[in-house]
Enzyme design. Structure first.
Site, PDB file in Angstrom:
ATOM      1  N   ARG A  28       0.825  -1.222   0.000  1.00 32.26           N
ATOM      2  CA  ARG A  28       0.000   0.000   0.000  1.00 32.26           C
ATOM      3  C   ARG A  28       0.854   1.265   0.000  1.00 32.26           C
ATOM      4  O   ARG A  28       0.474   2.270  -0.608  1.00 32.26           O
ATOM      5  CB  ARG A  28      -0.969  -0.029   1.183  1.00 32.26           C
ATOM      6  CG  ARG A  28      -1.985  -1.153   0.980  1.00 32.26           C
ATOM      7  CD  ARG A  28      -3.293  -0.878   1.641  1.00 32.26           C
ATOM      8  NE  ARG A  28      -4.273  -1.831   1.162  1.00 32.26           N
ATOM      9  CZ  ARG A  28      -5.390  -2.133   1.792  1.00 32.26           C
ATOM     10  NH1 ARG A  28      -5.671  -1.562   2.944  1.00 32.26           N
ATOM     11  NH2 ARG A  28      -6.250  -2.980   1.269  1.00 32.26           N
ATOM     12  N   GLY A 107      19.181 -15.857   7.639  1.00 31.13           N
ATOM     13  CA  GLY A 107      19.501 -16.602   6.416  1.00 31.13           C
ATOM     14  C   GLY A 107      19.030 -15.832   5.189  1.00 31.13           C
ATOM     15  O   GLY A 107      19.762 -15.676   4.202  1.00 31.13           O
ATOM     16  N   SER A 108      17.821 -15.320   5.268  1.00 31.89           N
ATOM     17  CA  SER A 108      17.250 -14.557   4.140  1.00 31.89           C
ATOM     18  C   SER A 108      18.076 -13.308   3.865  1.00 31.89           C
ATOM     19  O   SER A 108      18.252 -12.906   2.708  1.00 31.89           O
ATOM     20  CB  SER A 108      15.810 -14.157   4.461  1.00 31.89           C
ATOM     21  OG  SER A 108      15.064 -15.308   4.758  1.00 31.89           O
ATOM     22  N   ASP A 131      12.507 -15.674  16.089  1.00 29.53           N
ATOM     23  CA  ASP A 131      13.707 -15.845  16.924  1.00 29.53           C
ATOM     24  C   ASP A 131      14.280 -14.554  17.527  1.00 29.53           C
ATOM     25  O   ASP A 131      15.060 -14.612  18.460  1.00 29.53           O
ATOM     26  CB  ASP A 131      14.819 -16.533  16.121  1.00 29.53           C
ATOM     27  CG  ASP A 131      14.393 -17.912  15.650  1.00 29.53           C
ATOM     28  OD1 ASP A 131      13.473 -18.479  16.263  1.00 29.53           O
ATOM     29  OD2 ASP A 131      14.969 -18.408  14.668  1.00 29.53           O
ATOM     30  N   MET A 173      10.325 -23.048  20.975  1.00 26.78           N
ATOM     31  CA  MET A 173      11.108 -22.893  19.735  1.00 26.78           C
ATOM     32  C   MET A 173      12.150 -21.793  19.840  1.00 26.78           C
ATOM     33  O   MET A 173      12.218 -21.069  20.829  1.00 26.78           O
ATOM     34  CB  MET A 173      10.157 -22.552  18.600  1.00 26.78           C
ATOM     35  CG  MET A 173       9.591 -23.742  17.889  1.00 26.78           C
ATOM     36  SD  MET A 173       8.673 -23.132  16.473  1.00 26.78           S
ATOM     37  CE  MET A 173       8.841 -24.512  15.386  1.00 26.78           C
TER      38      MET A 173
HETATM   39  P1  ATP Z   1      14.114 -18.124  10.201  1.00 28.40           P
HETATM   40  O1  ATP Z   1      14.898 -17.339  11.213  1.00 28.40           O
HETATM   41  O2  ATP Z   1      12.650 -17.944  10.374  1.00 28.40           O
HETATM   42  O3  ATP Z   1      14.512 -19.559  10.062  1.00 28.40           O
HETATM   43  P2  ATP Z   1      15.795 -17.416   7.962  1.00 28.40           P
HETATM   44  O4  ATP Z   1      15.672 -16.345   6.960  1.00 28.40           O
HETATM   45  O5  ATP Z   1      16.978 -17.357   8.881  1.00 28.40           O
HETATM   46  O6  ATP Z   1      14.429 -17.445   8.767  1.00 28.40           O
HETATM   47  P3  ATP Z   1      16.928 -19.662   6.503  1.00 28.40           P
HETATM   48  O7  ATP Z   1      16.330 -20.967   6.130  1.00 28.40           O
HETATM   49  O8  ATP Z   1      18.182 -19.650   7.273  1.00 28.40           O
HETATM   50  O9  ATP Z   1      15.761 -18.851   7.249  1.00 28.40           O
HETATM   51  O10 ATP Z   1      17.183 -18.839   5.149  1.00 28.40           O
HETATM   52  C1  ATP Z   1      16.140 -18.631   4.203  1.00 28.40           C
HETATM   53  C2  ATP Z   1      16.671 -18.755   2.814  1.00 28.40           C
HETATM   54  O11 ATP Z   1      17.669 -17.729   2.587  1.00 28.40           O
HETATM   55  C3  ATP Z   1      17.424 -20.052   2.494  1.00 28.40           C
HETATM   56  O12 ATP Z   1      16.548 -21.119   2.197  1.00 28.40           O
HETATM   57  C4  ATP Z   1      18.229 -19.645   1.270  1.00 28.40           C
HETATM   58  O13 ATP Z   1      17.441 -19.634   0.118  1.00 28.40           O
HETATM   59  C5  ATP Z   1      18.618 -18.193   1.629  1.00 28.40           C
HETATM   60  N1  ATP Z   1      19.977 -18.188   2.206  1.00 28.40           N
HETATM   61  C6  ATP Z   1      20.360 -18.547   3.455  1.00 28.40           C
HETATM   62  N2  ATP Z   1      21.692 -18.440   3.612  1.00 28.40           N
HETATM   63  C7  ATP Z   1      22.192 -18.035   2.417  1.00 28.40           C
HETATM   64  C8  ATP Z   1      23.500 -17.753   1.926  1.00 28.40           C
HETATM   65  N3  ATP Z   1      24.580 -17.877   2.692  1.00 28.40           N
HETATM   66  N4  ATP Z   1      23.609 -17.335   0.640  1.00 28.40           N
HETATM   67  C9  ATP Z   1      22.525 -17.199  -0.148  1.00 28.40           C
HETATM   68  N5  ATP Z   1      21.267 -17.463   0.254  1.00 28.40           N
HETATM   69  C10 ATP Z   1      21.085 -17.863   1.516  1.00 28.40           C
END
Ligand code: ATP
Length: 323
Positions: A28, A107-108, A131, A173
Site C-alpha cells: 500500500r 539466512g534470508s 527468533d 522454539m
Molecule cells: P528463520 O529465522 O525464520 O529460520 P531465515 O531467513 O533465517 O528465517 P533460513 O532458512 O536460514 O531462514 O534462510 C532462508 C533462505 O535464505 C534459504 O533457504 C536460502 O534460500 C537463503 N539463504 C540462506 N543463507 C544463504 C547464503 N549464505 N547465501 C545465499 N542465500 C542464503
C-alpha cells in the site's frame, strides 16, 4: 537519481505472525507513491521460478490480522548458489524490477546480501522471524507474538500442574536462540530455564526441585529452549534422579501461528513503509529495523550475523522471583 517504478516483495525462511501485515504495508505504501508492486510466491525459490504477480491495494485486503503469509514462504538451496541467484536476477530484470523487499530472518538476509553484490536491483530487508536474533533491531516482526502464544500455552499447562503436582518440562522454539525461552520463563513464572550455549548443572536442578517439594511447592516448571537440549532427555534424567513424576510438552509450531499482536502489527506496518521509503531514496544492501522505538538501518553484512545478547539480567531476576 532514477525514480523507483517497480518493486517486488517476498517472504523467506520460516513464517511468522506479522509477515502479512508487512506485505500489506509494503504494497500500500508503494502504490500510494505510484510504484507498481509485484508479489513473489515461495520466497527466493519463487524468484528463481519467476512466480511474480502484480498486486493492487485490494490484493492485501483483510490480511493484516492473519498469521503466516499469503505469499507463502520457502527455503531454497538453489538460491545459495550463484547459478540459482543468476536465474532470480534474470526474472527481476524480465519484470523490470528496480527494488526488492525481502521479509525474513538472518539466512534470508545472507541471501539478499549475496544478491546485492551480483545485480543492480536495490534491496532492503525487513526482519521477520520468531527468533529475534537479527542484529540492528530491538525486535523482529513475529517475535512478540510468538512469546505471547507460548506464554498462553504455559499458563494453560500451569492449570494442570497445580492440580496434578508434577514437574513439567516445556520445550519452546527458537533454534539456537533463547529469546522466547527466557521471556516465557520469566513471564510464565517458571522455576528454571535452559538456554542455548549456557551451561547447566542437572544435579543442582534436581536438588532445587527436591528442596522446593520439602517447602511444599507442588508445581515446578522448567522451560527448555529448543537449542539447549532435548526436553524428553532432560525430563527422563530429572525423573530418575528425583523420583518425581515428570511430564514433557513440546510446544512446536503453534508458536509460529496465531494472529499478530498489536505491537507486531505496528512494527510490521512501520518497517514495511520504511523499506519502501528507503528504496525510493536509492538505499540498498540494508535491513530496516527499530532501536529504542526509532527506525534505523543496518548493512546486510552486519544484520545477517547472529545477535549476541546476554540474558543474564532476566535470568537473575527469574531466580530471585522463584526462590
Ligand atoms: P528463520 O529465522 O525464520 O529460520 P531465515 O531467513 O533465517 O528465517 P533460513 O532458512 O536460514 O531462514 O534462510 C532462508 C533462505 O535464505 C534459504 O533457504 C536460502 O534460500 C537463503 N539463504 C540462506 N543463507 C544463504 C547464503 N549464505 N547465501 C545465499 N542465500 C542464503
Amino acid at each position: 537519481m532514477k525514480k523507483l517504478k517497480r518493486i517486488a516483495v517476498l517472504c523467506s525462511g520460516g513464517d511468522c505472525a506479522g509477515m502479512n501485515t508487512a506485505v500489506r504495508s509494503v504494497t500500500r505504501t508503494a502504490i500510494y507513491y505510484g510504484i507498481k508492486v509485484f508479489a513473489v510466491a515461495y520466497g527466493y525459490q519463487g524468484l528463481i521460478n519467476g512466480e511474480l504477480t502484480e498486486f493492487n491495494r485490494r490484493s492485501v485486503s483483510n490480511i493484516m490480522n492473519r498469521g503466516g503469509t499469503i505469499l507463502k514462504t520457502a527455503r531454497s538451496e538453489e538460491f545459495k548458489t550463484k547459478k540459482g541467484r543468476a536465474k532470480a536476477i534474470r526474472n527481476l530484470n524480465k519484470y523490470k524490477i528496480d527494488g526488492l523487499v525481502v521479509i525474513g530472518g538472518n539466512g534470508s538476509f545472507k541471501g539478499a546480501y549475496a544478491l546485492c553484490k551480483e545485480c543492480e536491483v536495490k534491496c532492503i530487508g525487513i526482519p521477520g522471524t520468531i527468533d529475534n536474533d537479527i542484529n540492528g533491531t530491538d525486535y523482529t516482526i513475529g517475535s512478540l507474538t510468538a512469546v505471547e502464544v507460548a506464554l498462553d500455552a504455559i499458563d494453560k499447562i500451569r492449570d494442570t500442574i497445580t492440580s496434578l503436582e508434577r514437574i513439567f518440562v516445556i520445550e519452546v522454539m527458537g533454534r539456537d536462540c533463547g529469546y522466547i525461552a527466557m521471556r516465557v520463563a520469566l513471564a510464565g513464572g517458571a522455576e528454571e530455564v535452559l538456554l542455548p550455549g549456557v551451561k547447566y548443572d542437572i544435579n543442582k536442578i534436581c536438588h532445587e526441585i527436591k528442596a522446593a517439594r520439602k517447602k511444599g511447592k507442588i508445581s515446578w516448571i522448567l522451560v527448555v529452549a529448543e537449542g539447549a537440549g532435548s526436553a524428553h532427555n532432560i525430563a527422563k534424567t530429572i525423573e530418575k534422579k528425583t523420583d518425581y513424576e515428570t511430564r514433557v510438552t513440546v510446544l512446536g509450531h503453534i508458536q509460529r501461528g496465531g494472529s499478530p499482536n498489536a505491537l507486531d502489527r505496528i512494527l510490521a506496518s512501520r518497517l514495511g513503509a520504511d523499506a519502501v521509503r528507503l528504496l525510493m531514496e536509492g538505499e540498498s544492501d540494508k535491513a530496516a529495523g527499530i532501536v529504542a522505538n526509532r527506525l534505523v538501518t543496518t548493512p546486510f553484512s552486519i544484520a545477517c550475523q547472529k545477535k549476541q545478547e546476554s540474558e543474564e539480567e532476566l535470568y537473575s531476576l527469574l531466580k530471585i522471583l522463584e526462590a
